[in-house]
Design a protein around this motif. Structure first.
Motif, PDB file in Angstrom:
ATOM      1  N   PRO A   1       0.812  -1.235   0.000  1.00 18.19           N
ATOM      2  CA  PRO A   1       0.000   0.000   0.000  1.00 18.19           C
ATOM      3  C   PRO A   1       0.835   1.270   0.000  1.00 18.19           C
ATOM      4  O   PRO A   1       0.331   2.358  -0.259  1.00 18.19           O
ATOM      5  N   SER A   2       2.149   1.127   0.288  1.00 14.08           N
ATOM      6  CA  SER A   2       3.023   2.292   0.324  1.00 14.08           C
ATOM      7  C   SER A   2       4.386   1.914  -0.234  1.00 14.08           C
ATOM      8  O   SER A   2       4.981   0.931   0.201  1.00 14.08           O
ATOM      9  N   PRO A   3       4.919   2.694  -1.180  1.00 11.00           N
ATOM     10  CA  PRO A   3       6.242   2.378  -1.726  1.00 11.00           C
ATOM     11  C   PRO A   3       7.328   2.318  -0.659  1.00 11.00           C
ATOM     12  O   PRO A   3       8.245   1.488  -0.757  1.00 11.00           O
ATOM     13  N   GLU A   4       7.239   3.170   0.372  1.00  9.43           N
ATOM     14  CA  GLU A   4       8.276   3.182   1.401  1.00  9.43           C
ATOM     15  C   GLU A   4       8.285   1.903   2.220  1.00  9.43           C
ATOM     16  O   GLU A   4       9.307   1.548   2.826  1.00  9.43           O
ATOM     17  N   LEU A   5       7.156   1.217   2.280  1.00  7.37           N
ATOM     18  CA  LEU A   5       7.062  -0.018   3.059  1.00  7.37           C
ATOM     19  C   LEU A   5       7.345  -1.262   2.222  1.00  7.37           C
ATOM     20  O   LEU A   5       7.471  -2.353   2.767  1.00  7.37           O
ATOM     21  N   ALA A   6       7.419  -1.092   0.915  1.00  9.71           N
ATOM     22  CA  ALA A   6       7.618  -2.237   0.026  1.00  9.71           C
ATOM     23  C   ALA A   6       9.033  -2.780   0.172  1.00  9.71           C
ATOM     24  O   ALA A   6      10.003  -2.019   0.201  1.00  9.71           O
ATOM     25  N   LYS A   7       9.137  -4.085   0.253  1.00 11.25           N
ATOM     26  CA  LYS A   7      10.440  -4.730   0.426  1.00 11.25           C
ATOM     27  C   LYS A   7      11.089  -5.015  -0.935  1.00 11.25           C
ATOM     28  O   LYS A   7      10.411  -5.246  -1.925  1.00 11.25           O
ATOM     29  N   ALA A   8      12.404  -5.009  -0.915  1.00 10.94           N
ATOM     30  CA  ALA A   8      13.147  -5.308  -2.150  1.00 10.94           C
ATOM     31  C   ALA A   8      12.774  -6.692  -2.668  1.00 10.94           C
ATOM     32  O   ALA A   8      12.504  -7.614  -1.884  1.00 10.94           O
ATOM     33  N   HIS A   9      12.751  -6.826  -3.976  1.00  5.84           N
ATOM     34  CA  HIS A   9      12.340  -8.060  -4.648  1.00  5.84           C
ATOM     35  C   HIS A   9      13.389  -8.412  -5.689  1.00  5.84           C
ATOM     36  O   HIS A   9      13.990  -7.530  -6.313  1.00  5.84           O
ATOM     37  N   GLU A  10      13.594  -9.692  -5.906  1.00  5.28           N
ATOM     38  CA  GLU A  10      14.682 -10.115  -6.787  1.00  5.28           C
ATOM     39  C   GLU A  10      14.402  -9.905  -8.269  1.00  5.28           C
ATOM     40  O   GLU A  10      15.337  -9.882  -9.079  1.00  5.28           O
ATOM     41  N   LEU A  11      13.150  -9.712  -8.671  1.00 10.02           N
ATOM     42  CA  LEU A  11      12.843  -9.688 -10.100  1.00 10.02           C
ATOM     43  C   LEU A  11      13.101  -8.364 -10.832  1.00 10.02           C
ATOM     44  O   LEU A  11      13.652  -8.379 -11.936  1.00 10.02           O
ATOM     45  N   PRO A  12      12.682  -7.201 -10.286  1.00  4.67           N
ATOM     46  CA  PRO A  12      12.758  -5.987 -11.122  1.00  4.67           C
ATOM     47  C   PRO A  12      14.126  -5.697 -11.717  1.00  4.67           C
ATOM     48  O   PRO A  12      14.237  -5.301 -12.883  1.00  4.67           O
ATOM     49  N   VAL A  13      15.192  -5.902 -10.945  1.00  6.08           N
ATOM     50  CA  VAL A  13      16.512  -5.496 -11.425  1.00  6.08           C
ATOM     51  C   VAL A  13      17.035  -6.414 -12.529  1.00  6.08           C
ATOM     52  O   VAL A  13      17.925  -6.022 -13.293  1.00  6.08           O
ATOM     53  N   GLU A  14      16.485  -7.624 -12.655  1.00  9.82           N
ATOM     54  CA  GLU A  14      16.988  -8.586 -13.652  1.00  9.82           C
ATOM     55  C   GLU A  14      17.057  -7.981 -15.044  1.00  9.82           C
ATOM     56  O   GLU A  14      18.062  -8.081 -15.739  1.00  9.82           O
ATOM     57  N   LEU A  15      15.964  -7.392 -15.482  1.00 11.81           N
ATOM     58  CA  LEU A  15      15.947  -6.755 -16.800  1.00 11.81           C
ATOM     59  C   LEU A  15      16.120  -5.254 -16.659  1.00 11.81           C
ATOM     60  O   LEU A  15      16.892  -4.635 -17.399  1.00 11.81           O
ATOM     61  N   MET A  16      15.429  -4.651 -15.692  1.00 15.35           N
ATOM     62  CA  MET A  16      15.443  -3.203 -15.551  1.00 15.35           C
ATOM     63  C   MET A  16      16.847  -2.678 -15.285  1.00 15.35           C
ATOM     64  O   MET A  16      17.202  -1.594 -15.743  1.00 15.35           O
ATOM     65  N   GLY A  17      17.666  -3.439 -14.547  1.00 19.06           N
ATOM     66  CA  GLY A  17      19.017  -2.981 -14.255  1.00 19.06           C
ATOM     67  C   GLY A  17      19.833  -2.770 -15.510  1.00 19.06           C
ATOM     68  O   GLY A  17      20.522  -1.747 -15.672  1.00 19.06           O
ATOM     69  N   SER A  18      19.784  -3.726 -16.431  1.00 14.79           N
ATOM     70  CA  SER A  18      20.514  -3.577 -17.691  1.00 14.79           C
ATOM     71  C   SER A  18      19.938  -2.445 -18.536  1.00 14.79           C
ATOM     72  O   SER A  18      20.673  -1.684 -19.173  1.00 14.79           O
ATOM     73  N   LEU A  19      18.614  -2.312 -18.539  1.00 11.68           N
ATOM     74  CA  LEU A  19      17.989  -1.253 -19.315  1.00 11.68           C
ATOM     75  C   LEU A  19      18.314   0.121 -18.733  1.00 11.68           C
ATOM     76  O   LEU A  19      18.364   1.118 -19.466  1.00 11.68           O
ATOM     77  N   MET A  20      18.537   0.183 -17.419  1.00  9.78           N
ATOM     78  CA  MET A  20      18.961   1.447 -16.803  1.00  9.78           C
ATOM     79  C   MET A  20      20.329   1.881 -17.329  1.00  9.78           C
ATOM     80  O   MET A  20      20.571   3.072 -17.558  1.00  9.78           O
ATOM     81  N   VAL A  21      21.218   0.921 -17.522  1.00  3.45           N
ATOM     82  CA  VAL A  21      22.526   1.248 -18.102  1.00  3.45           C
ATOM     83  C   VAL A  21      22.329   1.820 -19.502  1.00  3.45           C
ATOM     84  O   VAL A  21      22.936   2.834 -19.880  1.00  3.45           O
ATOM     85  N   TYR A  22      21.463   1.171 -20.288  1.00  6.44           N
ATOM     86  CA  TYR A  22      21.193   1.644 -21.648  1.00  6.44           C
ATOM     87  C   TYR A  22      20.612   3.055 -21.617  1.00  6.44           C
ATOM     88  O   TYR A  22      21.051   3.933 -22.370  1.00  6.44           O
ATOM     89  N   PHE A  23      19.610   3.277 -20.747  1.00  9.85           N
ATOM     90  CA  PHE A  23      18.977   4.599 -20.677  1.00  9.85           C
ATOM     91  C   PHE A  23      20.003   5.660 -20.301  1.00  9.85           C
ATOM     92  O   PHE A  23      20.050   6.742 -20.903  1.00  9.85           O
ATOM     93  N   TYR A  24      20.844   5.355 -19.325  1.00 11.25           N
ATOM     94  CA  TYR A  24      21.829   6.337 -18.883  1.00 11.25           C
ATOM     95  C   TYR A  24      22.860   6.604 -19.980  1.00 11.25           C
ATOM     96  O   TYR A  24      23.279   7.754 -20.190  1.00 11.25           O
ATOM     97  N   ALA A  25      23.260   5.559 -20.693  1.00 16.64           N
ATOM     98  CA  ALA A  25      24.230   5.739 -21.772  1.00 16.64           C
ATOM     99  C   ALA A  25      23.647   6.584 -22.906  1.00 16.64           C
ATOM    100  O   ALA A  25      24.354   7.400 -23.510  1.00 16.64           O
ATOM    101  N   ARG A  26      22.361   6.430 -23.177  1.00 16.17           N
ATOM    102  CA  ARG A  26      21.743   7.132 -24.308  1.00 16.17           C
ATOM    103  C   ARG A  26      21.255   8.529 -23.937  1.00 16.17           C
ATOM    104  O   ARG A  26      21.344   9.457 -24.751  1.00 16.17           O
TER     105      ARG A  26
END
Length: 542
Positions: free
Chosen positions: A97-122
């Motif tokens: 119900p609140s982003p601040e209370l949400a616990k870290a999860h193993e899935l988002p960074v799997e793809l999003m982490g690499s895409l963040m590198v791409y976004f930052y590079a571009r």
């Protein structure tokens, strides 16, 4: 600018316009159901705001850029920043119900982490100084967290993303040991799938994670030999896609899929960019980075996907690894320019029980209804209104445009009905079954058992009961029908009325199913002794 680039701009425009009008939540985000959607939509809105050719479509490019930066900053703030905590460098997934209370999860960074590198590079040079620094800190935490430091075991989409991330972060941080690990993992993965096939057959949307991860690595790689290796993997992936492609549809069996994958192909953005031979439509259930990443498919893959003038039978063997055991699986598909039919011969328990054993697929169109047809017995995970999650109680026979299925459902099964999904079209209902016209094809569905037919908003629902129930599906494209002097649905239904479809030696758990059809001279026999024990025969004579 080529057609693929033009179609990518279409996607950027559509996603940016959608993001521009999305209501902002009190948290400073658009979505709480999945943090990744905030990152994806913010990426598109930012890209449109800084692109001189696109920004004129926005109400106020400066405000749009500021809004996108705000969402990106909020996403980065939710990263696990404490190196002493589990999942350091990761992000939460569901933010309710609140982003601040949400616990870290193993899935988002799997793809999003690499895409963040791409976004930052571009786009990094267009970011404000504070957000630039926030990206650099976030990416370094991902690198230090090392989610990708795992061995190859199952050769599935998670490990594909780990491999690409090793290459991406190894280059980005000049970590030669990590880069060499990624390069070796890429080589092993390519050898494995080339020799034994992809264990996730028709697995959507996870196949696209393979494509995005390795395309991202290819885009960010300058070293010629490694770039060529990545190109080899992407050539393989697009050739695999082309085999089972029909105007936006993914034909044949699916090992996995979400509600936007069945009974309608709606996860189509990468197909649209690459092939462009069907209308995009308004729905974008998974935007991800289709508007940014595109590796041009090899010419032979493009020809195979786009030139479907001659029917083609496609057979493949894949090796699935399950609890250390290697299980051979065999898929079959018959693809024409108007429809495709096929599935997998073996029943196997897939993750979340999401296997779809077989289906008939039609091209993706602008119509809002579904483009898939199939029958199944509901199994673990099934619920009313979600036509996935099949049980093991089905025995099959595939032969070009004909599919036989017998459902040996035992008395103790919780569900006794067989569920059928039929696209919208024109349907004639008879006691023996149903005859329909869907797009440029005629479909016959002969049934053993009592059935009901209900028109839903997106598709027609059939409920079939029998001891055992059985179905015979036969499809004819317009050209095939004309060769048989069939020029209307009524003529097709009349001709099919003379087809033999009998169940001999029937018991609740088996019997001998015999079918002739009108397309071919050979006779189909499906003999089922009990669930999991069947013999499929094509006799070559009536």
């Amino acid at each position: 600018m080529n057609g693929q680039q033009q179609r990518q701009i279409e996607i950027i425009q559509a996603a940016a316009l959608s993001a521009q009008s999305l209501p902002m939540l009190a948290s400073g985000l658009w979505f709480h159901h999945d943090i990744r959607d905030n990152f994806y939509y913010a990426s598109y809105l930012f890209a449109a705001a800084v692109d001189e050719e696109i920004q004129s479509l926005l109400n106020n490019p400066a405000d749009s850029k500021k809004k996108a930066e705000g969402v990106l900053a909020r996403v980065l703030q939710l990263q696990q920043k404490d190196p002493d905590q589990p999942l350091y460098g990761h992000f939460p997934l569901n933010l309710n119900p609140s982003p601040e209370l949400a616990k870290a999860h193993e899935l988002p960074v799997e793809l999003m982490g690499s895409l963040m590198v791409y976004f930052y590079a571009r786009y990094g040079q267009h970011l404000g100084p504070e957000l630039q620094e926030a990206f650099e800190r976030a990416l370094h935490r991902i690198y230090e967290g090392g989610f990708y430091r795992k061995p190859l075991q199952l050769f599935h989409h998670h490990e594909a993303k780990y491999t690409a991330a090793k290459i991406i972060f190894g280059q980005f941080y000049e970590d030669q040991e990590l880069l060499e690990d990624g390069t070796a993992s890429l080589k092993r993965t390519m050898e494995r799938v080339s020799a034994q096939g992809m264990p996730e057959y028709g697995a959507l949307p996870w196949f696209w994670h393979w494509v995005q991860a390795f395309t991202c690595a290819w885009e960010l790689t300058a070293e010629p030999a490694l770039k060529q290796q990545l190109a080899g993997m992407l050539d393989y992936l697009w050739r695999e896609r082309a085999l089972f492609y029909l105007k936006g549809a993914w034909v044949g069996a699916h090992s996995r899929g979400w509600p936007h994958d069945a009974p309608a192909d709606r996860n189509v953005l990468h197909d649209y960019v690459q092939f462009g031979d069907f209308p995009l439509g308004d729905r974008m259930p998974r935007t991800e980075y289709a508007g940014f990443l595109c590796y041009p498919a090899p010419e032979d893959a493009l020809r195979r996907a786009l030139e479907r003038n001659q029917p083609e039978v496609i057979t493949k063997q894949m090796i699935k690894i399950d609890t250390g055991e290697e299980i051979p699986l065999h898929s079959y598909a018959y693809v024409t320019k108007d429809y495709a039919a096929g599935g997998i011969w073996e029943r196997v328990k897939e993750f979340d029980n999401e296997q779809i054993r077989w289906m008939v697929s039609f091209p993706v169109t602008e119509e809002t209804g579904v483009n898939q047809l199939y029958f199944f017995h509901p199994g673990e995970g099934w619920r009313e209104g979600d036509p996935r999650h099949q049980s093991e109680y089905a025995e099959v026979l595939y032969d070009k445009n004909r599919i036989l299925t017998l459902f040996p459902v035992p008395e103790h099964a919780e569900q006794q009905e067989i569920i059928g999904v039929l696209p919208k079209g024109t349907w004639i209902r008879r006691a023996a079954g149903l005859y329909g016209q869907v797009q440029n094809a005629f479909v016959s569905i002969l049934l053993h058992g009592h059935y009901t037919f209900e028109e839903l908003e997106d598709y027609n629902l059939v409920r079939l009961q029998g001891k055992p129930a059985a179905a015979a599906v036969e499809i004819l494209g317009r050209d095939e029908a004309e060769k048989l002097a069939i020029d209307s649905l009524a003529a097709f239904a009349e001709r099919m009325g003379g087809v033999e479809f009998t169940l001999q030696q029937a018991s609740r758990l088996g019997g001998k199913l015999i079918y002739t059809g009108i397309s071919h001279q050979d006779l189909l026999e499906l003999i089922v002794a009990s669930p999991g024990q069947s013999v499929a025969r094509i006799t070559g004579k009536r």
